[in-house]
Scaffold this active site. Structure first.
Site, PDB file in Angstrom:
ATOM      1  N   LYS A 178       0.961  -1.118  -0.141  1.00  0.00           N
ATOM      2  CA  LYS A 178       0.121  -0.142  -0.018  1.00  0.00           C
ATOM      3  C   LYS A 178       1.041   1.156  -0.140  1.00  0.00           C
ATOM      4  O   LYS A 178       1.314   1.780   0.961  1.00  0.00           O
ATOM      5  CB  LYS A 178      -1.000  -0.051   1.132  1.00  0.00           C
ATOM      6  CG  LYS A 178      -2.072   1.235   1.038  1.00  0.00           C
ATOM      7  CD  LYS A 178      -2.665   1.607   2.358  1.00  0.00           C
ATOM      8  CE  LYS A 178      -1.512   2.445   3.022  1.00  0.00           C
ATOM      9  NZ  LYS A 178      -1.465   3.986   2.321  1.00  0.00           N
ATOM     10  N   GLU A 252       9.651   1.206  11.074  1.00  0.00           N
ATOM     11  CA  GLU A 252      10.599   2.146  11.080  1.00  0.00           C
ATOM     12  C   GLU A 252       9.721   3.574  11.182  1.00  0.00           C
ATOM     13  O   GLU A 252       9.034   3.899  10.187  1.00  0.00           O
ATOM     14  CB  GLU A 252      11.219   1.941   9.620  1.00  0.00           C
ATOM     15  CG  GLU A 252      12.732   2.952   9.700  1.00  0.00           C
ATOM     16  CD  GLU A 252      12.595   4.279   9.083  1.00  0.00           C
ATOM     17  OE1 GLU A 252      12.257   5.243   9.968  1.00  0.00           O
ATOM     18  OE2 GLU A 252      12.304   4.213   7.847  1.00  0.00           O
ATOM     19  N   CYS A 286      13.429  10.937   7.844  1.00  0.00           N
ATOM     20  CA  CYS A 286      13.189  10.488   9.168  1.00  0.00           C
ATOM     21  C   CYS A 286      14.481  10.675   9.832  1.00  0.00           C
ATOM     22  O   CYS A 286      14.608  10.902  11.224  1.00  0.00           O
ATOM     23  CB  CYS A 286      12.320   9.361   9.299  1.00  0.00           C
ATOM     24  SG  CYS A 286      12.959   7.921   8.511  1.00  0.00           S
ATOM     25  N   GLU A 385       9.525  16.070  15.691  1.00  0.00           N
ATOM     26  CA  GLU A 385       9.652  16.102  14.461  1.00  0.00           C
ATOM     27  C   GLU A 385       8.969  16.946  13.538  1.00  0.00           C
ATOM     28  O   GLU A 385       7.759  16.970  13.609  1.00  0.00           O
ATOM     29  CB  GLU A 385       9.585  14.300  14.182  1.00  0.00           C
ATOM     30  CG  GLU A 385      10.134  14.191  12.509  1.00  0.00           C
ATOM     31  CD  GLU A 385       9.934  12.943  12.065  1.00  0.00           C
ATOM     32  OE1 GLU A 385      10.738  12.244  11.415  1.00  0.00           O
ATOM     33  OE2 GLU A 385       8.786  12.212  12.403  1.00  0.00           O
TER      34      GLU A 385
END
Length: 481
Positions: A178, A252, A286, A385
Protein backbone atom coordinates in the site's frame (compact mmCIF):
# COMPACT_ATOMS: atom_id res chain seq x y z
CA UNK A 1 -0.48 15.90 -20.15
CA UNK A 2 -1.33 13.93 -17.04
CA UNK A 3 -0.37 10.34 -16.18
CA UNK A 4 -3.56 8.41 -15.55
CA UNK A 5 -4.12 4.74 -14.74
CA UNK A 6 -7.48 2.99 -14.86
CA UNK A 7 -6.62 -0.28 -13.11
CA UNK A 8 -4.89 -1.65 -10.03
CA UNK A 9 -1.96 -4.06 -10.21
CA UNK A 10 -3.36 -7.25 -8.67
CA UNK A 11 -2.52 -10.86 -9.50
CA UNK A 12 -0.05 -9.93 -12.21
CA UNK A 13 -2.34 -7.75 -14.31
CA UNK A 14 -4.21 -4.46 -14.40
CA UNK A 15 -7.54 -4.97 -12.68
CA UNK A 16 -10.43 -2.49 -12.35
CA UNK A 17 -11.06 -1.36 -8.79
CA UNK A 18 -14.29 -2.48 -7.18
CA UNK A 19 -14.91 1.15 -6.20
CA UNK A 20 -15.24 4.40 -8.10
CA UNK A 21 -12.95 6.71 -6.11
CA UNK A 22 -9.83 8.11 -7.74
CA UNK A 23 -6.62 9.43 -6.18
CA UNK A 24 -5.67 12.71 -7.87
CA UNK A 25 -1.94 13.44 -7.76
CA UNK A 26 -1.09 17.13 -7.30
CA UNK A 27 2.28 18.69 -8.09
CA UNK A 28 3.76 20.46 -5.04
CA UNK A 29 5.52 22.83 -7.45
CA UNK A 30 2.70 23.93 -9.76
CA UNK A 31 -0.23 22.97 -7.50
CA UNK A 32 -1.82 21.39 -10.59
CA UNK A 33 -2.97 17.81 -11.14
CA UNK A 34 -0.34 15.66 -12.81
CA UNK A 35 -1.99 12.24 -12.71
CA UNK A 36 -4.47 9.86 -11.16
CA UNK A 37 -4.93 6.23 -10.16
CA UNK A 38 -7.90 4.25 -8.85
CA UNK A 39 -8.25 4.21 -5.06
CA UNK A 40 -8.33 0.64 -3.79
CA UNK A 41 -11.18 -0.62 -1.63
CA UNK A 42 -11.29 -3.23 1.11
CA UNK A 43 -12.61 -5.66 -1.48
CA UNK A 44 -9.56 -4.93 -3.63
CA UNK A 45 -7.32 -5.64 -0.65
CA UNK A 46 -9.14 -8.95 -0.17
CA UNK A 47 -8.43 -9.82 -3.81
CA UNK A 48 -4.78 -8.79 -3.48
CA UNK A 49 -4.26 -10.85 -0.34
CA UNK A 50 -5.96 -13.83 -1.94
CA UNK A 51 -3.72 -13.51 -5.00
CA UNK A 52 -0.62 -13.22 -2.82
CA UNK A 53 -1.66 -16.29 -0.82
CA UNK A 54 -2.24 -18.33 -3.98
CA UNK A 55 1.11 -17.23 -5.38
CA UNK A 56 2.84 -18.26 -2.17
CA UNK A 57 1.05 -21.57 -1.49
CA UNK A 58 0.33 -22.79 -5.02
CA UNK A 59 1.77 -25.99 -6.58
CA UNK A 60 4.72 -23.99 -7.90
CA UNK A 61 4.47 -21.32 -5.20
CA UNK A 62 7.01 -18.52 -4.97
CA UNK A 63 7.86 -19.62 -1.44
CA UNK A 64 8.86 -23.09 -2.67
CA UNK A 65 11.13 -21.88 -5.46
CA UNK A 66 14.86 -22.36 -5.12
CA UNK A 67 16.35 -19.04 -3.98
CA UNK A 68 18.57 -18.95 -7.07
CA UNK A 69 15.48 -19.15 -9.28
CA UNK A 70 13.88 -16.26 -7.42
CA UNK A 71 17.15 -14.31 -7.75
CA UNK A 72 16.94 -14.62 -11.53
CA UNK A 73 13.51 -12.97 -11.53
CA UNK A 74 14.72 -10.25 -9.17
CA UNK A 75 17.66 -9.63 -11.48
CA UNK A 76 15.29 -9.10 -14.40
CA UNK A 77 13.15 -6.85 -12.20
CA UNK A 78 16.26 -4.80 -11.40
CA UNK A 79 17.08 -4.52 -15.11
CA UNK A 80 13.58 -3.29 -15.91
CA UNK A 81 13.71 -0.74 -13.10
CA UNK A 82 17.06 0.53 -14.36
CA UNK A 83 15.61 1.05 -17.82
CA UNK A 84 12.90 3.21 -16.19
CA UNK A 85 15.18 4.96 -13.67
CA UNK A 86 14.93 8.43 -15.17
CA UNK A 87 11.15 8.24 -15.47
CA UNK A 88 10.90 6.94 -11.91
CA UNK A 89 13.06 9.80 -10.64
CA UNK A 90 11.02 12.36 -12.56
CA UNK A 91 7.72 10.99 -11.25
CA UNK A 92 8.91 11.03 -7.65
CA UNK A 93 10.26 14.60 -7.92
CA UNK A 94 7.03 15.74 -9.55
CA UNK A 95 4.94 14.21 -6.76
CA UNK A 96 6.83 15.01 -3.55
CA UNK A 97 9.28 17.80 -4.42
CA UNK A 98 12.45 15.74 -4.06
CA UNK A 99 15.30 17.43 -6.00
CA UNK A 100 15.87 15.43 -9.17
CA UNK A 101 19.57 14.86 -8.54
CA UNK A 102 18.70 13.18 -5.24
CA UNK A 103 15.84 11.25 -6.83
CA UNK A 104 18.23 9.77 -9.38
CA UNK A 105 20.36 8.40 -6.54
CA UNK A 106 17.67 7.27 -4.12
CA UNK A 107 14.68 6.46 -6.29
CA UNK A 108 16.22 5.51 -9.61
CA UNK A 109 19.46 3.94 -8.43
CA UNK A 110 18.90 2.29 -5.06
CA UNK A 111 16.05 -0.21 -5.77
CA UNK A 112 17.97 -2.27 -8.39
CA UNK A 113 20.96 -2.42 -6.05
CA UNK A 114 18.79 -3.83 -3.27
CA UNK A 115 17.12 -6.41 -5.51
CA UNK A 116 20.46 -7.81 -6.64
CA UNK A 117 21.98 -7.63 -3.15
CA UNK A 118 19.21 -9.56 -1.42
CA UNK A 119 18.65 -11.95 -4.32
CA UNK A 120 22.31 -12.92 -4.24
CA UNK A 121 22.32 -13.19 -0.43
CA UNK A 122 19.31 -15.52 -0.38
CA UNK A 123 20.74 -17.65 -3.21
CA UNK A 124 23.95 -18.22 -1.23
CA UNK A 125 22.24 -18.94 2.10
CA UNK A 126 22.44 -22.54 3.32
CA UNK A 127 20.90 -24.51 6.14
CA UNK A 128 23.06 -24.77 9.24
CA UNK A 129 23.96 -27.80 11.32
CA UNK A 130 24.86 -27.00 14.91
CA UNK A 131 26.51 -29.49 17.25
CA UNK A 132 24.37 -30.04 20.31
CA UNK A 133 25.38 -29.96 23.95
CA UNK A 134 23.42 -33.13 24.69
CA UNK A 135 25.04 -35.48 22.21
CA UNK A 136 23.07 -34.85 19.03
CA UNK A 137 23.01 -32.05 16.47
CA UNK A 138 20.43 -29.62 15.12
CA UNK A 139 19.56 -28.69 11.56
CA UNK A 140 18.47 -25.03 11.46
CA UNK A 141 16.40 -24.14 8.40
CA UNK A 142 15.00 -20.84 7.13
CA UNK A 143 11.72 -20.50 5.29
CA UNK A 144 9.68 -17.48 4.12
CA UNK A 145 7.15 -16.07 6.57
CA UNK A 146 4.40 -15.90 3.94
CA UNK A 147 2.25 -12.99 2.77
CA UNK A 148 3.59 -9.57 3.74
CA UNK A 149 1.57 -6.40 4.08
CA UNK A 150 3.91 -3.47 3.30
CA UNK A 151 2.95 0.15 3.90
CA UNK A 152 5.24 2.90 2.65
CA UNK A 153 5.39 6.72 2.99
CA UNK A 154 5.67 9.52 0.44
CA UNK A 155 9.03 11.03 1.31
CA UNK A 156 11.40 8.48 -0.32
CA UNK A 157 8.81 6.17 -1.81
CA UNK A 158 10.80 3.84 -4.07
CA UNK A 159 13.88 3.42 -1.91
CA UNK A 160 11.75 2.69 1.16
CA UNK A 161 9.51 0.34 -0.82
CA UNK A 162 12.52 -1.75 -1.77
CA UNK A 163 13.82 -1.84 1.80
CA UNK A 164 10.81 -4.13 2.15
CA UNK A 165 10.23 -5.65 -1.27
CA UNK A 166 13.79 -6.74 -2.01
CA UNK A 167 14.36 -8.87 1.12
CA UNK A 168 10.76 -10.09 1.26
CA UNK A 169 10.76 -11.31 -2.35
CA UNK A 170 14.26 -12.76 -2.03
CA UNK A 171 13.19 -14.69 1.07
CA UNK A 172 10.24 -16.19 -0.84
CA UNK A 173 7.44 -14.04 0.57
CA UNK A 174 4.68 -12.51 -1.52
CA UNK A 175 3.66 -8.90 -0.95
CA UNK A 176 0.63 -6.65 -0.86
CA UNK A 177 1.95 -3.09 -1.03
CA UNK A 178 0.00 0.00 0.00
CA UNK A 179 1.84 3.10 -1.20
CA UNK A 180 1.04 6.55 0.13
CA UNK A 181 -1.64 8.39 -1.88
CA UNK A 182 0.78 11.30 -2.44
CA UNK A 183 3.19 9.08 -4.39
CA UNK A 184 1.39 6.49 -6.47
CA UNK A 185 2.60 7.18 -10.01
CA UNK A 186 6.05 5.77 -9.24
CA UNK A 187 4.47 2.67 -7.68
CA UNK A 188 2.47 1.99 -10.83
CA UNK A 189 5.56 2.45 -12.99
CA UNK A 190 7.21 -0.15 -10.75
CA UNK A 191 4.29 -2.47 -11.54
CA UNK A 192 5.01 -2.02 -15.24
CA UNK A 193 8.60 -3.07 -14.57
CA UNK A 194 7.41 -6.15 -12.64
CA UNK A 195 5.20 -7.21 -15.55
CA UNK A 196 8.03 -6.73 -18.04
CA UNK A 197 10.37 -8.76 -15.81
CA UNK A 198 7.99 -11.73 -15.79
CA UNK A 199 7.15 -11.51 -12.11
CA UNK A 200 4.75 -14.40 -11.40
CA UNK A 201 1.14 -13.41 -10.90
CA UNK A 202 0.26 -12.52 -7.33
CA UNK A 203 3.83 -12.25 -6.03
CA UNK A 204 3.51 -8.45 -5.92
CA UNK A 205 0.23 -6.54 -5.64
CA UNK A 206 -0.33 -2.79 -5.26
CA UNK A 207 -3.37 -1.26 -3.52
CA UNK A 208 -3.11 2.53 -3.07
CA UNK A 209 -5.20 4.25 -0.45
CA UNK A 210 -5.29 6.18 2.78
CA UNK A 211 -4.96 5.36 6.47
CA UNK A 212 -8.21 3.42 6.70
CA UNK A 213 -7.15 1.09 3.92
CA UNK A 214 -3.77 0.63 5.59
CA UNK A 215 -5.46 -0.29 8.85
CA UNK A 216 -7.59 -2.85 7.01
CA UNK A 217 -4.50 -4.40 5.43
CA UNK A 218 -2.70 -4.57 8.78
CA UNK A 219 -5.62 -6.41 10.41
CA UNK A 220 -6.34 -8.71 7.47
CA UNK A 221 -6.39 -12.38 8.54
CA UNK A 222 -4.51 -13.40 5.39
CA UNK A 223 -1.42 -11.36 6.24
CA UNK A 224 1.50 -13.11 7.96
CA UNK A 225 3.77 -10.11 8.60
CA UNK A 226 3.51 -6.32 8.45
CA UNK A 227 6.28 -3.93 7.49
CA UNK A 228 5.53 -0.23 7.99
CA UNK A 229 7.44 3.01 7.54
CA UNK A 230 5.73 6.17 8.69
CA UNK A 231 4.76 8.21 11.71
CA UNK A 232 5.22 7.08 15.28
CA UNK A 233 1.52 7.56 16.03
CA UNK A 234 0.50 5.27 13.17
CA UNK A 235 3.24 2.80 14.10
CA UNK A 236 1.92 2.50 17.65
CA UNK A 237 -1.56 1.74 16.33
CA UNK A 238 -0.14 -0.92 14.00
CA UNK A 239 1.90 -2.39 16.85
CA UNK A 240 -1.25 -2.74 18.96
CA UNK A 241 -3.05 -4.58 16.17
CA UNK A 242 -0.12 -6.89 15.46
CA UNK A 243 0.38 -7.51 19.16
CA UNK A 244 -3.21 -8.66 19.56
CA UNK A 245 -2.80 -10.97 16.57
CA UNK A 246 0.71 -12.14 17.53
CA UNK A 247 1.76 -11.05 14.04
CA UNK A 248 5.41 -10.20 13.29
CA UNK A 249 5.92 -6.52 12.51
CA UNK A 250 8.77 -4.24 11.50
CA UNK A 251 8.28 -0.54 12.27
CA UNK A 252 10.55 2.22 10.97
CA UNK A 253 9.11 5.38 12.48
CA UNK A 254 9.98 8.99 13.21
CA UNK A 255 13.17 10.63 14.33
CA UNK A 256 14.67 13.74 15.87
CA UNK A 257 18.32 12.91 15.47
CA UNK A 258 21.26 14.86 16.84
CA UNK A 259 24.14 16.11 14.71
CA UNK A 260 26.87 16.59 17.33
CA UNK A 261 29.64 19.00 16.36
CA UNK A 262 32.68 18.30 18.56
CA UNK A 263 35.13 21.03 19.51
CA UNK A 264 37.75 19.92 16.96
CA UNK A 265 35.39 19.73 13.96
CA UNK A 266 36.05 21.55 10.69
CA UNK A 267 32.44 21.87 9.67
CA UNK A 268 33.18 24.13 6.71
CA UNK A 269 35.43 21.48 5.17
CA UNK A 270 32.59 18.92 5.40
CA UNK A 271 29.73 21.24 4.54
CA UNK A 272 28.32 19.15 1.66
CA UNK A 273 28.19 16.06 3.87
CA UNK A 274 26.65 18.15 6.65
CA UNK A 275 23.94 19.34 4.27
CA UNK A 276 23.21 15.74 3.27
CA UNK A 277 22.94 14.70 6.93
CA UNK A 278 20.67 17.55 8.03
CA UNK A 279 18.64 19.17 5.21
CA UNK A 280 18.50 16.57 2.43
CA UNK A 281 15.21 16.14 0.55
CA UNK A 282 13.87 19.45 1.86
CA UNK A 283 14.20 18.11 5.41
CA UNK A 284 11.73 15.32 4.68
CA UNK A 285 13.73 12.28 5.82
CA UNK A 286 13.22 10.64 9.20
CA UNK A 287 16.92 10.11 10.08
CA UNK A 288 18.11 13.67 9.44
CA UNK A 289 20.07 15.39 12.21
CA UNK A 290 17.75 18.33 12.74
CA UNK A 291 19.04 18.98 16.25
CA UNK A 292 22.55 20.40 15.86
CA UNK A 293 24.58 20.32 19.06
CA UNK A 294 27.49 22.79 19.10
CA UNK A 295 30.17 23.43 21.76
CA UNK A 296 29.56 26.69 23.57
CA UNK A 297 33.18 27.66 22.95
CA UNK A 298 32.51 27.60 19.18
CA UNK A 299 28.77 28.21 19.19
CA UNK A 300 28.67 31.53 17.31
CA UNK A 301 31.08 30.21 14.68
CA UNK A 302 29.03 27.03 14.19
CA UNK A 303 25.77 28.97 13.91
CA UNK A 304 27.33 31.25 11.31
CA UNK A 305 28.61 28.30 9.26
CA UNK A 306 25.22 26.59 9.26
CA UNK A 307 23.44 29.85 8.52
CA UNK A 308 25.70 30.51 5.53
CA UNK A 309 24.98 26.98 4.29
CA UNK A 310 21.22 27.45 4.51
CA UNK A 311 21.36 30.90 2.90
CA UNK A 312 23.31 29.57 -0.06
CA UNK A 313 21.01 26.66 -0.95
CA UNK A 314 19.28 26.91 -4.31
CA UNK A 315 15.49 26.83 -3.94
CA UNK A 316 13.45 25.98 -6.98
CA UNK A 317 11.77 23.52 -9.30
CA UNK A 318 12.71 20.01 -8.13
CA UNK A 319 13.07 18.91 -11.76
CA UNK A 320 15.95 21.37 -12.29
CA UNK A 321 19.40 19.85 -11.91
CA UNK A 322 20.73 22.71 -9.78
CA UNK A 323 17.87 22.73 -7.25
CA UNK A 324 18.89 21.78 -3.70
CA UNK A 325 15.64 22.63 -1.90
CA UNK A 326 12.31 21.89 -3.53
CA UNK A 327 8.76 22.31 -2.25
CA UNK A 328 7.24 20.35 0.59
CA UNK A 329 4.95 17.52 -0.43
CA UNK A 330 1.63 19.24 0.30
CA UNK A 331 0.05 22.44 1.54
CA UNK A 332 -0.83 20.59 4.76
CA UNK A 333 2.84 19.72 5.27
CA UNK A 334 3.86 23.32 4.67
CA UNK A 335 1.29 24.47 7.22
CA UNK A 336 2.74 21.99 9.71
CA UNK A 337 6.29 23.24 9.20
CA UNK A 338 5.24 26.87 9.43
CA UNK A 339 3.43 26.05 12.67
CA UNK A 340 6.65 24.70 14.14
CA UNK A 341 8.54 27.81 13.02
CA UNK A 342 6.05 29.90 14.98
CA UNK A 343 6.46 27.61 18.00
CA UNK A 344 10.23 28.01 17.76
CA UNK A 345 9.93 31.78 17.82
CA UNK A 346 7.43 31.62 20.65
CA UNK A 347 9.80 29.52 22.77
CA UNK A 348 12.55 32.13 22.38
CA UNK A 349 14.52 30.71 19.45
CA UNK A 350 16.32 33.20 17.21
CA UNK A 351 15.98 32.76 13.46
CA UNK A 352 19.29 33.43 11.73
CA UNK A 353 17.98 32.75 8.23
CA UNK A 354 14.74 31.64 6.59
CA UNK A 355 11.52 31.35 8.48
CA UNK A 356 9.23 32.30 5.60
CA UNK A 357 8.06 31.37 2.13
CA UNK A 358 10.49 32.40 -0.62
CA UNK A 359 9.23 35.58 -2.25
CA UNK A 360 10.46 34.52 -5.66
CA UNK A 361 8.07 31.54 -5.89
CA UNK A 362 4.55 32.41 -7.06
CA UNK A 363 3.25 28.85 -6.73
CA UNK A 364 4.31 25.74 -4.85
CA UNK A 365 4.50 24.68 -1.23
CA UNK A 366 7.94 26.10 -0.48
CA UNK A 367 9.51 27.02 2.85
CA UNK A 368 12.93 28.64 3.10
CA UNK A 369 15.67 26.63 4.82
CA UNK A 370 15.44 27.88 8.38
CA UNK A 371 18.04 27.93 11.16
CA UNK A 372 17.20 28.59 14.81
CA UNK A 373 19.86 29.62 17.31
CA UNK A 374 19.55 29.97 21.09
CA UNK A 375 17.46 26.79 21.27
CA UNK A 376 17.16 24.90 24.53
CA UNK A 377 16.70 21.14 24.63
CA UNK A 378 13.21 21.50 26.13
CA UNK A 379 11.91 23.66 23.29
CA UNK A 380 9.27 22.12 21.06
CA UNK A 381 11.43 22.37 17.92
CA UNK A 382 14.18 20.48 19.76
CA UNK A 383 11.91 17.58 20.68
CA UNK A 384 9.24 17.08 18.02
CA UNK A 385 9.77 15.90 14.46
CA UNK A 386 9.11 18.79 12.06
CA UNK A 387 9.77 17.04 8.72
CA UNK A 388 10.85 20.16 6.89
CA UNK A 389 13.99 22.29 6.30
CA UNK A 390 14.31 23.55 9.85
CA UNK A 391 17.41 23.14 12.05
CA UNK A 392 17.68 23.88 15.78
CA UNK A 393 21.21 24.67 17.05
CA UNK A 394 21.66 23.83 20.75
CA UNK A 395 24.77 24.76 22.78
CA UNK A 396 26.61 22.41 25.17
CA UNK A 397 29.53 22.86 27.58
CA UNK A 398 31.34 19.51 27.45
CA UNK A 399 31.04 16.01 26.02
CA UNK A 400 29.06 14.72 28.97
CA UNK A 401 26.42 17.39 28.43
CA UNK A 402 26.43 16.75 24.68
CA UNK A 403 25.66 13.08 25.29
CA UNK A 404 22.92 13.98 27.75
CA UNK A 405 21.28 16.42 25.32
CA UNK A 406 21.61 14.03 22.37
CA UNK A 407 19.92 11.25 24.35
CA UNK A 408 17.21 13.54 25.75
CA UNK A 409 14.73 12.51 23.07
CA UNK A 410 11.82 10.16 22.63
CA UNK A 411 13.42 9.07 19.35
CA UNK A 412 16.54 7.12 18.42
CA UNK A 413 16.86 6.55 14.68
CA UNK A 414 19.85 8.43 13.24
CA UNK A 415 22.55 10.87 14.20
CA UNK A 416 25.98 12.08 13.23
CA UNK A 417 29.25 13.10 14.90
CA UNK A 418 31.47 15.80 13.38
CA UNK A 419 35.12 15.71 14.38
CA UNK A 420 38.69 15.84 13.06
CA UNK A 421 39.36 12.53 14.83
CA UNK A 422 37.23 9.63 13.49
CA UNK A 423 38.29 7.36 16.36
CA UNK A 424 37.08 9.93 18.85
CA UNK A 425 33.87 10.20 16.86
CA UNK A 426 33.33 6.44 16.92
CA UNK A 427 33.84 6.32 20.69
CA UNK A 428 31.39 9.19 21.13
CA UNK A 429 28.89 7.45 18.84
CA UNK A 430 28.85 4.43 21.15
CA UNK A 431 27.35 6.67 23.84
CA UNK A 432 24.48 7.88 21.65
CA UNK A 433 21.14 6.09 22.14
CA UNK A 434 20.28 5.53 18.50
CA UNK A 435 19.99 2.69 16.02
CA UNK A 436 22.39 4.35 13.56
CA UNK A 437 25.09 7.04 13.77
CA UNK A 438 27.42 8.45 11.11
CA UNK A 439 30.88 9.94 11.51
CA UNK A 440 31.39 13.11 9.43
CA UNK A 441 28.44 12.12 7.27
CA UNK A 442 25.49 9.76 7.15
CA UNK A 443 24.80 7.03 4.59
CA UNK A 444 22.47 4.01 4.81
CA UNK A 445 24.69 1.24 3.50
CA UNK A 446 22.80 -1.82 2.15
CA UNK A 447 25.02 -4.18 4.15
CA UNK A 448 24.29 -2.59 7.54
CA UNK A 449 21.14 -2.99 9.66
CA UNK A 450 19.00 0.16 9.68
CA UNK A 451 16.31 0.98 12.22
CA UNK A 452 15.58 2.76 15.45
CA UNK A 453 14.96 2.44 19.16
CA UNK A 454 12.44 4.08 21.48
CA UNK A 455 9.73 5.88 19.45
CA UNK A 456 11.72 5.36 16.27
CA UNK A 457 10.54 1.80 15.84
CA UNK A 458 11.09 -1.92 16.15
CA UNK A 459 13.22 -4.21 14.02
CA UNK A 460 15.86 -3.67 11.35
CA UNK A 461 15.96 -3.35 7.58
CA UNK A 462 18.96 -3.81 5.26
CA UNK A 463 21.87 -6.17 5.78
CA UNK A 464 21.46 -9.87 6.62
CA UNK A 465 19.14 -8.77 9.40
CA UNK A 466 16.76 -7.34 6.80
CA UNK A 467 16.50 -10.70 5.04
CA UNK A 468 16.13 -12.56 8.34
CA UNK A 469 13.10 -10.46 9.27
CA UNK A 470 11.14 -12.16 6.46
CA UNK A 471 12.18 -15.69 7.40
CA UNK A 472 11.07 -18.24 9.96
CA UNK A 473 13.57 -20.47 11.73
CA UNK A 474 12.96 -24.16 12.30
CA UNK A 475 15.12 -26.47 14.41
CA UNK A 476 15.23 -30.11 13.39
CA UNK A 477 16.87 -32.19 16.12
CA UNK A 478 19.07 -34.92 14.65
CA UNK A 479 20.65 -37.98 16.23
CA UNK A 480 18.32 -37.76 19.21
CA UNK A 481 18.79 -40.63 21.67
Amino acid sequence: MTIDYTGLYINGDWTPSSGSNVIDVISPTTEQQIGSVPEATQSDVDDAVEAARAAFDGPDGWGSWAPSRRAEVLGRFADELESRAEETSSRVSSQNGMPIQLARQFEGGFPPVLLRYFGDMAAKQEDEIRPGMLGGSTLVTRSPIGVVGAITPWNVPQAITFLKLAPALAAGCTVVLKPSPETVLDAFLMAEAAIAAGMPAGVLNIVPGGRELGAYLVSHPGIDKVSFTGSTAAGKSIARTCGEMLRPVTLELGGKSAAVVLDDADLAANIESFFAATLLNNGQICWLGTRVLAPRSRYAETVDTITDLAKGLKIGDPLSDDTQIGPLVSSRQRDRVEGYIEKGKGDGGRITTGGARPGSMDTGWFVEPTVFADVQTGHTIAQEEIFGPVLAVIPYDDEAEAVKIANHSDYGLGGSIWTADPDRGAQFARRIASGTVGINGYVNDPTAPFGGIKNSGIGRELGPEGLASYQQLKSIYLDVR
